[in-house]
Write a protein that holds these residues in place. Structure first.
Motif, PDB file in Angstrom:
ATOM      1  N   VAL A 142      11.620  27.981  12.152  1.00 31.47           N
ATOM      2  CA  VAL A 142      10.268  27.695  11.664  1.00 31.47           C
ATOM      3  C   VAL A 142       9.265  28.638  12.337  1.00 31.47           C
ATOM      4  N   ALA A 143       9.562  29.042  13.576  1.00 31.91           N
ATOM      5  CA  ALA A 143       8.637  29.906  14.319  1.00 31.91           C
ATOM      6  C   ALA A 143       8.346  31.214  13.581  1.00 31.91           C
ATOM      7  N   PRO A 144       9.360  31.989  13.166  1.00 35.72           N
ATOM      8  CA  PRO A 144       9.034  33.215  12.439  1.00 35.72           C
ATOM      9  C   PRO A 144       8.455  32.979  11.051  1.00 35.72           C
ATOM     10  N   VAL A 145       8.593  31.760  10.527  1.00 32.24           N
ATOM     11  CA  VAL A 145       7.952  31.462   9.238  1.00 32.24           C
ATOM     12  C   VAL A 145       6.445  31.323   9.428  1.00 32.24           C
ATOM     13  N   VAL A 146       6.059  30.501  10.423  1.00 31.40           N
ATOM     14  CA  VAL A 146       4.637  30.221  10.592  1.00 31.40           C
ATOM     15  C   VAL A 146       3.928  31.242  11.477  1.00 31.40           C
ATOM     16  N   ALA A 147       4.677  31.925  12.362  1.00 33.28           N
ATOM     17  CA  ALA A 147       4.031  32.813  13.328  1.00 33.28           C
ATOM     18  C   ALA A 147       3.200  33.915  12.675  1.00 33.28           C
ATOM     19  N   PRO A 148       3.750  34.692  11.726  1.00 35.69           N
ATOM     20  CA  PRO A 148       2.910  35.744  11.128  1.00 35.69           C
ATOM     21  C   PRO A 148       1.761  35.192  10.306  1.00 35.69           C
ATOM     22  N   LEU A 149       1.976  34.026   9.691  1.00 37.17           N
ATOM     23  CA  LEU A 149       0.887  33.412   8.937  1.00 37.17           C
ATOM     24  C   LEU A 149      -0.249  33.000   9.875  1.00 37.17           C
ATOM     25  N   ILE A 150       0.123  32.373  10.995  1.00 36.05           N
ATOM     26  CA  ILE A 150      -0.878  32.000  11.995  1.00 36.05           C
ATOM     27  C   ILE A 150      -1.539  33.253  12.561  1.00 36.05           C
ATOM     28  N   GLY A 151      -0.700  34.250  12.873  1.00 33.43           N
ATOM     29  CA  GLY A 151      -1.235  35.475  13.452  1.00 33.43           C
ATOM     30  C   GLY A 151      -2.211  36.191  12.534  1.00 33.43           C
ATOM     31  N   SER A 152      -1.880  36.252  11.228  1.00 29.98           N
ATOM     32  CA  SER A 152      -2.771  36.941  10.295  1.00 29.98           C
ATOM     33  C   SER A 152      -4.096  36.218  10.163  1.00 29.98           C
ATOM     34  N   GLY A 153      -4.082  34.883  10.305  1.00 24.01           N
ATOM     35  CA  GLY A 153      -5.327  34.129  10.275  1.00 24.01           C
ATOM     36  C   GLY A 153      -6.115  34.269  11.559  1.00 24.01           C
ATOM     37  N   LEU A 154      -5.418  34.222  12.696  1.00 20.96           N
ATOM     38  CA  LEU A 154      -6.094  34.288  13.984  1.00 20.96           C
ATOM     39  C   LEU A 154      -6.683  35.667  14.271  1.00 20.96           C
ATOM     40  N   LEU A 241       4.575  49.985   1.535  1.00 24.26           N
ATOM     41  CA  LEU A 241       4.588  49.197   0.307  1.00 24.26           C
ATOM     42  C   LEU A 241       3.191  48.790  -0.150  1.00 24.26           C
ATOM     43  N   GLY A 242       2.204  48.903   0.729  1.00 25.49           N
ATOM     44  CA  GLY A 242       0.833  48.624   0.349  1.00 25.49           C
ATOM     45  C   GLY A 242       0.450  47.160   0.347  1.00 25.49           C
ATOM     46  N   LEU A 243       1.197  46.297   1.058  1.00 22.03           N
ATOM     47  CA  LEU A 243       0.837  44.884   1.121  1.00 22.03           C
ATOM     48  C   LEU A 243      -0.383  44.692   2.018  1.00 22.03           C
ATOM     49  N   SER A 244      -1.198  43.698   1.674  1.00 19.73           N
ATOM     50  CA  SER A 244      -2.318  43.328   2.536  1.00 19.73           C
ATOM     51  C   SER A 244      -1.793  42.595   3.764  1.00 19.73           C
ATOM     52  N   THR A 245      -2.690  42.319   4.714  1.00 18.18           N
ATOM     53  CA  THR A 245      -2.278  41.549   5.894  1.00 18.18           C
ATOM     54  C   THR A 245      -1.725  40.188   5.482  1.00 18.18           C
ATOM     55  N   THR A 246      -2.401  39.542   4.533  1.00 19.33           N
ATOM     56  CA  THR A 246      -1.931  38.247   4.049  1.00 19.33           C
ATOM     57  C   THR A 246      -0.619  38.384   3.295  1.00 19.33           C
ATOM     58  N   GLY A 247      -0.494  39.423   2.472  1.00 18.15           N
ATOM     59  CA  GLY A 247       0.746  39.655   1.740  1.00 18.15           C
ATOM     60  C   GLY A 247       1.905  39.930   2.665  1.00 18.15           C
ATOM     61  N   TYR A 248       1.628  40.706   3.720  1.00 16.84           N
ATOM     62  CA  TYR A 248       2.673  40.971   4.709  1.00 16.84           C
ATOM     63  C   TYR A 248       3.124  39.671   5.375  1.00 16.84           C
ATOM     64  N   ALA A 249       2.164  38.855   5.794  1.00 14.75           N
ATOM     65  CA  ALA A 249       2.507  37.596   6.451  1.00 14.75           C
ATOM     66  C   ALA A 249       3.322  36.702   5.527  1.00 14.75           C
ATOM     67  N   ALA A 250       2.960  36.675   4.224  1.00 13.50           N
ATOM     68  CA  ALA A 250       3.697  35.847   3.268  1.00 13.50           C
ATOM     69  C   ALA A 250       5.121  36.358   3.087  1.00 13.50           C
ATOM     70  N   ALA A 251       5.296  37.677   2.986  1.00 12.01           N
ATOM     71  CA  ALA A 251       6.639  38.248   2.833  1.00 12.01           C
ATOM     72  C   ALA A 251       7.479  37.986   4.083  1.00 12.01           C
ATOM     73  N   PHE A 252       6.869  38.159   5.249  1.00 10.84           N
ATOM     74  CA  PHE A 252       7.584  37.922   6.495  1.00 10.84           C
ATOM     75  C   PHE A 252       7.996  36.462   6.593  1.00 10.84           C
ATOM     76  N   ALA A 253       7.086  35.567   6.213  1.00 12.83           N
ATOM     77  CA  ALA A 253       7.391  34.139   6.266  1.00 12.83           C
ATOM     78  C   ALA A 253       8.494  33.771   5.279  1.00 12.83           C
ATOM     79  N   ALA A 254       8.492  34.388   4.089  1.00 15.05           N
ATOM     80  CA  ALA A 254       9.538  34.111   3.103  1.00 15.05           C
ATOM     81  C   ALA A 254      10.904  34.524   3.641  1.00 15.05           C
ATOM     82  N   ASN A 255      10.967  35.676   4.298  1.00 10.41           N
ATOM     83  CA  ASN A 255      12.234  36.123   4.870  1.00 10.41           C
ATOM     84  C   ASN A 255      12.711  35.166   5.969  1.00 10.41           C
ATOM     85  N   ALA A 256      11.770  34.750   6.818  1.00  8.06           N
ATOM     86  CA  ALA A 256      12.135  33.793   7.859  1.00  8.06           C
ATOM     87  C   ALA A 256      12.565  32.462   7.247  1.00  8.06           C
ATOM     88  N   GLY A 257      11.930  32.094   6.120  1.00  7.23           N
ATOM     89  CA  GLY A 257      12.347  30.878   5.423  1.00  7.23           C
ATOM     90  C   GLY A 257      13.783  30.977   4.930  1.00  7.23           C
TER      91      GLY A 257
END
Length: 399
Positions: A142-154, A241-257
């Motif tokens: 769960v940590a790598p799922v939520v970590a980039p999402l939290i990080g991109s917000g913080l 790939l041109g992803l935004s910070t939010t897009g990157y966090a979502a892709a990273f979280a999907a992979n961790a999921g």
């Protein structure tokens, strides 16, 4: 599973989460660190390398020491120092200071990783060990799922320094968790005395156990494949790939999921751990090979690259818990030392590949395929040296 055991496993998972949290939460902020401290992409990646080197060295020191001193006191000391190191990183005035503080953070955080494994080996046996390692990975995933999402917000509100303040707060929770839910698992009569000479003898004994080394290499090389992705993902996914910070966090979280899902399915699948690890390595090397093809010959199209990265990361859900159980099954008499060498190799290899990736998609894919290919060789060696899988024999947990 009894409530007390659920709490115990959850706290152990939190202790081992220091690695993904302390790496993944600030990945979206790496470009900000580059600008703020006046460094380069390779320079800021050294903060990842320093942290991983600290994890590796810390495990080598703390694991054998725990075989003589017990697990719980070192868990408490490690989590406390990790808190202070997180505060130091948050106030880093330069990249050099940050690299040093990250090493200390990794060294202290190593206590949670190496001793959580040792506690499980102390208190369980047989197939139950493999199931708990895999289940703990699923919780920890769960940590790598939520970590980039939290990080991109913080990073947009409190900056990268604030992220490390949050990490220091999480380390405080680790201290509380140990105090509440993790009793000492190594009785005094099972502790090993003899100082440095005994420690050296234990290390030499572990290094002579071929099946342990082979399964440890399966784990370490597979983890290195994932860490090549982790260290290059921020630059490749956003800049290439041109992803935004939010897009990157979502892709990273999907992979961790995907990693979490594979871990949960693996924990519920009552099969030979060697079979599950073999399937995981096969998926790992196949996805890495396909990734190199689409990056170099097809111009790195976004969706194929994201799909292959998902498969690569998800495959670790079948590899890491089972390879860990298969390796530690051969070092139950020196669980702290065996866990230390396993973790040191795992994070040492991760530290070695991190600077090789840079910001190139092609370099990331090459490193991923190279480490995955070596994992295949290690797997074939492990299956030859360990043909009779003792871990598949059911045994009652002694928790």
């Amino acid at each position: 599973m009894p409530r007390a055991e659920k709490l115990w496993i959850t706290v152990l998972a939190l202790l081992t989460s220091i690695a993904p949290l302390a790496t993944d939460m600030y990945l979206p902020a790496l470009p900000h660190v580059v600008d703020d401290l006046g460094t380069t992409a390779s320079g800021v990646q050294l903060t990842l390398t320093a942290f991983l080197v600290g994890l590796a060295v810390g495990q080598l020191v703390i694991g054998p020491l725990s075989d003589a001193r017990g697990r719980r006191p070192l868990l408490l000391i490690g989590a406390s120092v990790c808190t202070l190191a997180g505060v130091a990183v948050a106030f880093a005035p330069s990249i050099e200071f940050m690299v040093g503080a990250r090493f200390v953070q990794g060294f202290a955080g190593a206590a949670g990783i190496v001793l959580a494994r040792a506690v499980i080996v102390d208190r369980t046996s047989g197939r139950r060990t493999a199931q708990l390692f895999t289940l703990m990975m699923a919780i920890n995933g769960v940590a790598p799922v939520v970590a980039p999402l939290i990080g991109s917000g913080l990073v947009e509100s409190i900056g990268w320094r604030g992220i490390f303040g949050v990490l220091a707060g999480l380390a405080v929770l680790m201290v509380v968790g140990v105090l509440v839910a993790v009793p000492e698992s190594l009785p005094v009569e099972r502790r090993r005395s003899g100082g440095l000479r005994r420690t050296a003898a234990d290390i030499a004994s572990v290094l002579r156990r071929g099946p342990y080394l082979a399964w440890t290499l399966v784990l370490g090389l597979s983890f290195s494949t994932m860490f090549a992705y982790i260290s290059g993902s921020s630059f490749v996914l956003q800049d290439v790939l041109g992803l935004s910070t939010t897009g990157y966090a979502a892709a990273f979280a999907a992979n961790a999921g995907g990693l979490v899902l594979a871990s949960l399915l693996g924990a519920r699948w009552d099969a030979d751990p060697r079979l599950k690890a073999t399937i995981g390595v096969a998926v790992l090397v196949t996805a890495a090979a396909a990734l190199l093809v689409v990056v170099t010959l097809a111009g790195a199209p976004t969706w194929p690259v994201l799909a292959l990265l998902f498969l690569t990361v998800a495959s670790l859900g079948l590899i890491m818990g089972n390879a860990t159980a298969l390796a530690t099954n051969h070092v139950r008499d020196v669980a702290g030392t065996g866990s230390a060498l396993l973790g040191a190799l795992q994070f040492g290899l991760g530290a070695a590949v991190s600077p090789l990736v840079g910001s190139s998609a092609a370099a990331m894919a090459v490193v991923m395929l190279a480490t995955a290919g070596l994992a295949v060789i290690a797997l074939l060696t492990a299956r030859r040296l360990d043909p009779a899988d003792a871990v598949t024999t059911p045994a009652a947990a002694v928790v």
